[in-house]
Design a protein around this motif. Structure first.
Motif, PDB file in Angstrom:
ATOM      1  N   TRP A  74      43.670  50.919  37.896  1.00  0.00           N
ATOM      2  CA  TRP A  74      44.128  51.135  36.526  1.00  0.00           C
ATOM      3  C   TRP A  74      45.470  51.869  36.497  1.00  0.00           C
ATOM      4  N   VAL A  75      45.613  52.932  37.295  1.00  0.00           N
ATOM      5  CA  VAL A  75      46.874  53.680  37.345  1.00  0.00           C
ATOM      6  C   VAL A  75      48.013  52.765  37.789  1.00  0.00           C
ATOM      7  N   GLU A  76      47.783  52.007  38.838  1.00  0.00           N
ATOM      8  CA  GLU A  76      48.842  51.124  39.349  1.00  0.00           C
ATOM      9  C   GLU A  76      49.227  50.067  38.318  1.00  0.00           C
ATOM     10  N   ARG A  77      48.240  49.549  37.604  1.00  0.00           N
ATOM     11  CA  ARG A  77      48.514  48.534  36.585  1.00  0.00           C
ATOM     12  C   ARG A  77      49.300  49.129  35.413  1.00  0.00           C
ATOM     13  N   GLU A  78      48.894  50.307  34.964  1.00  0.00           N
ATOM     14  CA  GLU A  78      49.590  50.962  33.856  1.00  0.00           C
ATOM     15  C   GLU A  78      51.028  51.314  34.235  1.00  0.00           C
ATOM     16  N   LEU A  79      51.216  51.818  35.444  1.00  0.00           N
ATOM     17  CA  LEU A  79      52.567  52.157  35.893  1.00  0.00           C
ATOM     18  C   LEU A  79      53.450  50.919  35.972  1.00  0.00           C
ATOM     19  N   LEU A  98      41.649  59.286  27.417  1.00  0.00           N
ATOM     20  CA  LEU A  98      41.096  58.601  28.589  1.00  0.00           C
ATOM     21  C   LEU A  98      40.773  59.629  29.665  1.00  0.00           C
ATOM     22  N   ARG A  99      39.593  59.486  30.241  1.00  0.00           N
ATOM     23  CA  ARG A  99      39.148  60.406  31.283  1.00  0.00           C
ATOM     24  C   ARG A  99      38.672  59.607  32.497  1.00  0.00           C
ATOM     25  N   PHE A 100      38.456  60.315  33.583  1.00  0.00           N
ATOM     26  CA  PHE A 100      37.991  59.615  34.781  1.00  0.00           C
ATOM     27  C   PHE A 100      36.746  60.297  35.343  1.00  0.00           C
ATOM     28  N   ALA A 134      35.039  64.004  35.337  1.00  0.00           N
ATOM     29  CA  ALA A 134      35.905  64.988  35.988  1.00  0.00           C
ATOM     30  C   ALA A 134      36.947  65.583  35.051  1.00  0.00           C
ATOM     31  N   GLY A 135      37.607  64.737  34.228  1.00  0.00           N
ATOM     32  CA  GLY A 135      38.642  65.262  33.355  1.00  0.00           C
ATOM     33  C   GLY A 135      39.594  64.180  32.891  1.00  0.00           C
ATOM     34  N   PRO A 136      40.706  64.575  32.238  1.00  0.00           N
ATOM     35  CA  PRO A 136      41.671  63.603  31.718  1.00  0.00           C
ATOM     36  C   PRO A 136      42.439  62.914  32.841  1.00  0.00           C
ATOM     37  N   VAL A 137      42.971  61.733  32.554  1.00  0.00           N
ATOM     38  CA  VAL A 137      43.647  60.945  33.586  1.00  0.00           C
ATOM     39  C   VAL A 137      45.022  61.501  33.943  1.00  0.00           C
ATOM     40  N   VAL A 138      45.564  62.411  33.129  1.00  0.00           N
ATOM     41  CA  VAL A 138      46.807  63.101  33.484  1.00  0.00           C
ATOM     42  C   VAL A 138      46.641  64.584  33.174  1.00  0.00           C
ATOM     43  N   ASP A 139      47.444  65.390  33.829  1.00  0.00           N
ATOM     44  CA  ASP A 139      47.495  66.813  33.518  1.00  0.00           C
ATOM     45  C   ASP A 139      48.208  66.964  32.180  1.00  0.00           C
ATOM     46  N   LEU A 150      49.192  61.086  40.321  1.00  0.00           N
ATOM     47  CA  LEU A 150      48.254  60.417  39.418  1.00  0.00           C
ATOM     48  C   LEU A 150      47.064  59.840  40.170  1.00  0.00           C
ATOM     49  N   LEU A 151      47.316  59.346  41.376  1.00  0.00           N
ATOM     50  CA  LEU A 151      46.253  58.704  42.149  1.00  0.00           C
ATOM     51  C   LEU A 151      45.290  59.715  42.764  1.00  0.00           C
ATOM     52  N   ASP A 152      45.768  60.940  42.955  1.00  0.00           N
ATOM     53  CA  ASP A 152      44.925  61.989  43.533  1.00  0.00           C
ATOM     54  C   ASP A 152      44.935  63.190  42.598  1.00  0.00           C
ATOM     55  N   PRO A 153      44.178  63.136  41.510  1.00  0.00           N
ATOM     56  CA  PRO A 153      44.244  64.168  40.467  1.00  0.00           C
ATOM     57  C   PRO A 153      43.877  65.549  41.002  1.00  0.00           C
TER      58      PRO A 153
END
Length: 364
Positions: A74-79, A98-100, A134-139, A150-153
């Motif tokens: 998902w991160v790679e696709r969004e980027l 969005l959370r993960f 765990a938490g949100p997809v970004v800080d 982003l890939l390793d929160p």
């Protein structure tokens, strides 16, 4: 061991057993399910407090809780959709909608005797895991510096006491670093000793021609490597010594796997086979025994006896010392010297083990 074991556990069969466990009863059913799948083996299980998390199975959730898909993909696709613009990615998702999810767990070891010898048992290295939100997809407070952020929160709490909603589990997974998930210990020790012997023998010609050059106040001195190391080809791996010392000591009345688990590794590194383990105590003393300045050997004897009583195992302090964390090796040296001088006593078999260790040490 209730009967002659029919077959040793294999990876596919163990994984099938673990997959069959229902989360609500997995903890209680783990050992009975393994025993049922492998007739003749009486399994027990013990956990180790070594919290970990996995980065290979994160999932992105929508605000409604729907699973959108694999986090990395998902991160790679969004980027890619944003042309790699990290700031745009951050601004799009910093609201926290969005959370993960993430799988977190701790090690569990399952054991079953296969005979009467100290190393006659099977060990399974498992992980007991739960999936948490765990938490949100970004800080939300800091823009990512690169895609790896982003890939390793790293902005979510992962301490063992961190409170996070549990979404699934517990489940059990077969773990074990590099081939150590399922081990028959006697076979493993024999294989390790054989590999060490073969690797040393392969260097015989090289070492027979090797010379150590020493420079000192009196000038230089050359010594043949094998003259300086006459026992080079008789080396016994520390793993084998650990088990041999258990068998020779007063600890031998107890099953070793009731007190220790073994973090196995068996891998290739820089064209060399590395096989061994790190022993993991299943019960640890309340505190470390350090070698204090001016402490008497008699006081040390009181301290090691207290450790043995606390653990419920004679000579427990010695094996905790070889582990390298709970008892300072200098304590062993001091007690060994006290034995030589006749100032203190240990049971004869334990004294022999300690003195042999003091003469040729091994630690993990």
């Amino acid at each position: 061991m209730t009967a002659e074991p029919i077959r040793l556990p294999d990876t596919a069969s163990v994984q099938a057993v673990l997959k069959s466990l229902e989360p609500v009863s997995a903890d209680a059913e783990l050992a009975p399910a393994l025993a049922n799948a492998f007739p003749g083996f009486d399994f027990t299980a013990a956990s180790i407090d070594d919290f970990y998390w996995r980065g290979d199975a994160r999932t992105v959730l929508s605000p409604s809780g729907t699973r959108i898909g694999d986090h990395r993909a998902w991160v790679e696709r969004e980027l890619a959709e944003l042309g790699g613009d990290l700031t745009a990615f951050w601004n799009r998702h910093r609201s926290g909608d969005l959370r993960f999810t993430e799988w977190r767990g701790a090690s569990v070891f399952a054991f079953a005797p296969s005979g009467l010898g100290v190393a006659d048992f099977v060990q399974l290295s498992l992980g007991r895991e739960i999936e948490v939100l765990a938490g949100p997809v970004v800080d939300p407070d800091y823009r990512p510096h690169n895609a790896e952020d982003l890939l390793d929160p790293s902005w979510v709490r992962r301490e063992p006491d961190a409170v996070a909603p549990v979404l699934a589990g517990p489940i059990y997974r077969l773990r074990g670093r590099a081939g150590g998930g399922i081990v028959h210990m006697r076979s493993f020790l024999a294989r390790g000793a054989r590999i060490e012997r073969e690797q040393r023998a392969a260097r015989r010609t090289e070492l027979e021609n090797s010379v150590l050059h020493e420079v000192g106040p009196a000038g230089t001195r050359d010594t043949a490597f094998l003259d300086a190391n006459p026992d080079w080809f008789d080396f016994v791996p520390r793993e084998n010594r650990f088990f041999a010392d258990w068998e020779r000591s007063s600890a031998c009345a107890h099953r070793i796997f009731d007190h220790w688990a073994f973090d196995i590794h068996d891998l290739e590194h820089r064209d060399r086979r590395e096989i061994g383990f790190i022993p993991r105590p299943l019960k640890m003393p309340a505190g470390k025994l350090a070698m204090e300045e001016d402490i008497s050997v008699h006081r040390l004897m009181e301290r090691i006896e207290a450790i043995d009583a606390e653990i419920g195992l004679p000579f427990a302090w010695f094996f905790l010392m070889t582990h390298g964390h709970w008892v300072d090796p200098d304590v062993g040296d001091a007690i060994a010297e006290g034995l030589r001088q006749g100032r203190v006593r240990l049971p004869d078999r334990d004294a022999a083990v300690l003195l042999a260790w003091a003469d040729k040490k091994y630690l993990f």
